[in-house]
Design an enzyme around this catalytic site. Structure first.
Site, PDB file in Angstrom:
ATOM      1  N   ARG A 145     -51.794  42.051 -27.386  1.00 52.35           N
ATOM      2  CA  ARG A 145     -50.920  43.144 -26.948  1.00 52.35           C
ATOM      3  C   ARG A 145     -49.876  43.473 -27.814  1.00 52.35           C
ATOM      4  O   ARG A 145     -49.703  44.689 -28.137  1.00 52.35           O
ATOM      5  CB  ARG A 145     -50.357  42.815 -25.501  1.00 52.35           C
ATOM      6  N   ILE A 146     -49.174  42.265 -27.985  1.00 47.48           N
ATOM      7  CA  ILE A 146     -48.075  42.363 -29.102  1.00 47.48           C
ATOM      8  C   ILE A 146     -48.375  42.561 -30.395  1.00 47.48           C
ATOM      9  O   ILE A 146     -47.759  43.397 -31.077  1.00 47.48           O
ATOM     10  CB  ILE A 146     -46.899  41.079 -28.917  1.00 47.48           C
ATOM     11  N   ARG A 166     -59.587  34.345 -32.999  1.00 47.41           N
ATOM     12  CA  ARG A 166     -60.721  33.755 -32.873  1.00 47.41           C
ATOM     13  C   ARG A 166     -62.049  34.580 -32.764  1.00 47.41           C
ATOM     14  O   ARG A 166     -63.196  34.411 -33.281  1.00 47.41           O
ATOM     15  CB  ARG A 166     -60.830  32.615 -31.432  1.00 47.41           C
ATOM     16  N   ARG A 222     -44.331  31.338 -30.855  1.00 53.77           N
ATOM     17  CA  ARG A 222     -43.767  29.991 -30.372  1.00 53.77           C
ATOM     18  C   ARG A 222     -43.626  29.022 -31.719  1.00 53.77           C
ATOM     19  O   ARG A 222     -44.366  29.048 -32.875  1.00 53.77           O
ATOM     20  CB  ARG A 222     -44.764  29.237 -29.706  1.00 53.77           C
ATOM     21  N   ASP A 246     -37.971  33.579 -35.164  1.00 55.33           N
ATOM     22  CA  ASP A 246     -37.176  33.528 -34.019  1.00 55.33           C
ATOM     23  C   ASP A 246     -37.354  32.508 -33.206  1.00 55.33           C
ATOM     24  O   ASP A 246     -36.710  32.376 -32.072  1.00 55.33           O
ATOM     25  CB  ASP A 246     -37.660  34.840 -33.477  1.00 55.33           C
ATOM     26  N   GLU A 251     -36.375  24.253 -30.117  1.00 53.14           N
ATOM     27  CA  GLU A 251     -35.187  24.944 -29.540  1.00 53.14           C
ATOM     28  C   GLU A 251     -34.691  24.935 -28.302  1.00 53.14           C
ATOM     29  O   GLU A 251     -35.486  24.222 -27.571  1.00 53.14           O
ATOM     30  CB  GLU A 251     -35.887  26.532 -29.595  1.00 53.14           C
ATOM     31  N   HIS A 269     -34.516  32.868 -30.684  1.00 53.75           N
ATOM     32  CA  HIS A 269     -35.316  33.460 -29.659  1.00 53.75           C
ATOM     33  C   HIS A 269     -34.757  34.775 -28.914  1.00 53.75           C
ATOM     34  O   HIS A 269     -34.817  34.660 -27.811  1.00 53.75           O
ATOM     35  CB  HIS A 269     -35.706  32.310 -28.792  1.00 53.75           C
TER      36      HIS A 269
HETATM   37  O1  A2R Z   1     -58.361  34.460 -30.585  1.00 52.52           O
HETATM   38  P1  A2R Z   1     -58.560  35.700 -29.469  1.00 52.52           P
HETATM   39  O2  A2R Z   1     -59.600  36.581 -29.976  1.00 52.52           O
HETATM   40  O3  A2R Z   1     -58.345  35.278 -28.165  1.00 52.52           O
HETATM   41  O4  A2R Z   1     -57.282  36.621 -29.870  1.00 52.52           O
HETATM   42  C1  A2R Z   1     -56.102  36.227 -29.100  1.00 52.52           C
HETATM   43  C2  A2R Z   1     -55.051  35.432 -30.194  1.00 52.52           C
HETATM   44  N1  A2R Z   1     -55.325  33.905 -30.253  1.00 52.52           N
HETATM   45  C3  A2R Z   1     -55.684  33.208 -31.292  1.00 52.52           C
HETATM   46  N2  A2R Z   1     -55.761  33.311 -32.604  1.00 52.52           N
HETATM   47  C4  A2R Z   1     -56.103  32.530 -33.477  1.00 52.52           C
HETATM   48  N3  A2R Z   1     -56.399  31.196 -33.095  1.00 52.52           N
HETATM   49  C5  A2R Z   1     -56.178  31.017 -31.916  1.00 52.52           C
HETATM   50  N4  A2R Z   1     -56.225  29.549 -31.659  1.00 52.52           N
HETATM   51  C6  A2R Z   1     -55.780  31.899 -30.867  1.00 52.52           C
HETATM   52  N5  A2R Z   1     -55.451  31.929 -29.517  1.00 52.52           N
HETATM   53  C7  A2R Z   1     -55.261  33.138 -28.950  1.00 52.52           C
HETATM   54  O5  A2R Z   1     -53.620  36.116 -30.051  1.00 52.52           O
HETATM   55  C8  A2R Z   1     -54.974  37.592 -29.184  1.00 52.52           C
HETATM   56  O6  A2R Z   1     -55.390  38.289 -29.899  1.00 52.52           O
HETATM   57  C9  A2R Z   1     -53.694  36.870 -29.360  1.00 52.52           C
HETATM   58  C10 A2R Z   1     -52.900  36.679 -28.024  1.00 52.52           C
HETATM   59  O7  A2R Z   1     -52.805  38.221 -27.301  1.00 52.52           O
HETATM   60  P2  A2R Z   1     -52.359  38.195 -26.043  1.00 52.52           P
HETATM   61  O8  A2R Z   1     -53.029  37.396 -25.052  1.00 52.52           O
HETATM   62  O9  A2R Z   1     -52.628  39.786 -25.679  1.00 52.52           O
HETATM   63  O10 A2R Z   1     -50.858  38.138 -25.883  1.00 52.52           O
HETATM   64  P3  A2R Z   1     -49.526  39.082 -26.099  1.00 52.52           P
HETATM   65  O11 A2R Z   1     -49.176  39.709 -25.017  1.00 52.52           O
HETATM   66  O12 A2R Z   1     -49.843  39.491 -27.333  1.00 52.52           O
HETATM   67  O13 A2R Z   1     -48.407  37.530 -26.536  1.00 52.52           O
HETATM   68  C11 A2R Z   1     -48.642  36.669 -27.440  1.00 52.52           C
HETATM   69  C12 A2R Z   1     -47.520  35.623 -27.464  1.00 52.52           C
HETATM   70  C13 A2R Z   1     -47.035  35.164 -25.931  1.00 52.52           C
HETATM   71  O14 A2R Z   1     -48.003  33.995 -25.563  1.00 52.52           O
HETATM   72  C14 A2R Z   1     -45.908  34.393 -26.066  1.00 52.52           C
HETATM   73  O15 A2R Z   1     -46.017  33.045 -26.746  1.00 52.52           O
HETATM   74  C15 A2R Z   1     -45.359  35.284 -27.507  1.00 52.52           C
HETATM   75  O16 A2R Z   1     -46.445  36.166 -28.027  1.00 52.52           O
HETATM   76  O17 A2R Z   1     -43.984  35.882 -27.322  1.00 52.52           O
END
Ligand code: A2R
Length: 309
Positions: A145-146, A166, A222, A246, A251, A269
């Site tokens: 999303r972000i 992934r 993070r 950030d 932190e 942050h």
């Molecule tokens: O890997 P995928 O296809 O599930 O894509 C997700 C990716 N992601 C990863 N990419 C590479 N290696 C990993 N081990 C891995 N785990 C997850 O991160 C997906 O494209 C993205 C996460 O997107 P959303 O779940 O929509 O999270 P959002 O809302 O964009 O927030 C991301 C993070 C939060 O969890 C806070 O820690 C931070 O932004 O503020």
């Protein structure tokens, strides 16, 4: 009245909405009736300590202020039938703006230029030239999303967008199955994955070296995503050009070594920290809690507990 355990701070607006339905007990301010607590309001930083969760036998919902919930053991919650909610989407644009601001400030030397103007040093000569933030190859680590909101904003800067996740997404940007390979070809790497075990220090010494001495690292995800020790060493030795951060591993403590470097920008942050976005996040935290009482359902469950609704 239901009993809610508050972990960390909540705003006055949140409190006044919650007090209609809940008796609020704040963690750290005296005893709370642990058997009666059915709901927890917390945030992405404090999460719910394991021993606190274990001591709440009748817990139904943990409502987390923030999209990242790596400080909550969601698998344990799911096992016990406890719902966990977070605040996705309402902060996409803000965190994306923070990433863009860090990229612009780093290329265009805005912090040192501002100091040059403020100090009167301009009277002795012009500030040194900076580098353009336009037409860059940008690698986004995490195109969720972000990440997508960051990509959208980057279009205004004519960026050539690359990403690593992934799973390949249905988008026209250049996909890299290997983070290291992406780091080799981009000018700047923007980290925006969740925290937690699967992303722990995935930006390691090899990835940092692949980014290289002209490369720039921006982290709005993070602190755990980046190997901070390797980052400090690479910046010190000139193996990485620049870091704009950030978030930090320990932190609110920031490694002293980073504080004295001129090729870093350090923020406390503040990715989502505007009045508007924090109000929207707070409203969603409360909406989830009130909805659970009303219907047993929630609005924004984390994926790990979505099957419980
Ligand atoms: O890997 P995928 O296809 O599930 O894509 C997700 C990716 N992601 C990863 N990419 C590479 N290696 C990993 N081990 C891995 N785990 C997850 O991160 C997906 O494209 C993205 C996460 O997107 P959303 O779940 O929509 O999270 P959002 O809302 O964009 O927030 C991301 C993070 C939060 O969890 C806070 O820690 C931070 O932004 O503020």
């Amino acid at each position: 009245m239901h009993n809610l355990l508050q972990i960390g701070d909540i705003t006055d607006v949140m409190r006044s909405r919650l007090e209609v339905a809940f008796k609020i007990h704040k963690l750290g301010e005296g005893d709370y009736p642990n058997e009666k607590i059915t709901h927890v309001a917390t945030n992405g930083h404090d999460g719910v300590p394991a021993e606190i969760m274990a001591g709440l036998p009748n817990l139904k919902l943990i409502s987390c202020y923030g999209v990242g919930y790596d400080a909550i053991d969601t698998n344990k919650a799911a096992e016990r039938g406890i719902l966990v909610t977070h605040t996705p989407n309402v902060l996409n644009a803000e965190v994306a703006s923070t990433a863009i601001l860090l990229m612009l400030a780093s290329y265009r030397n805005f912090l040192t230029d501002e100091a040059h103007a403020r100090s009167g040093e301009w009277e002795n000569g012009n500030a040194p030239l900076s580098y353009s933030a336009d037409n860059r190859k940008v690698g986004i680590l995490g195109l969720g999303r972000i990440g997508q909101a960051i990509a959208d904003k980057l279009e205004a800067f004519n960026a050539d967008i690359h990403y690593h996740t992934r799973n390949k997404k249905e988008v026209l940007y250049t996909y890299h199955a290997s983070l290291k390979d992406m780091a080799k070809v981009v000018d700047v790497l923007i980290c925006i994955t969740p925290g937690g075990p699967s992303t722990n220090q995935i930006v390691n010494a090899e990835v940092i070296d692949a980014l290289g001495q002209e490369g720039r690292l921006i982290n709005v995800s993070r602190g755990s995503v980046v190997d901070e020790t390797a980052l400090v060493a690479a910046l010190k030795e000139g193996r990485l050009g620049y870091a704009a951060l950030d978030v930090f591993h320990g932190e609110p403590r920031i490694p002293d070594a980073l504080k004295t470097m001129s090729n870093v920008i350090l923020l406390p942050h503040v990715g989502s920290a505007t009045h508007e976005t924090r109000a929207a996040m707070g409203a969603l935290v409360v909406d989830n809690l009130l909805e659970q009482i009303k219907s047993g359902q929630v609005i924004t469950s984390v994926p790990e507990t979505a099957h419980l609704t």
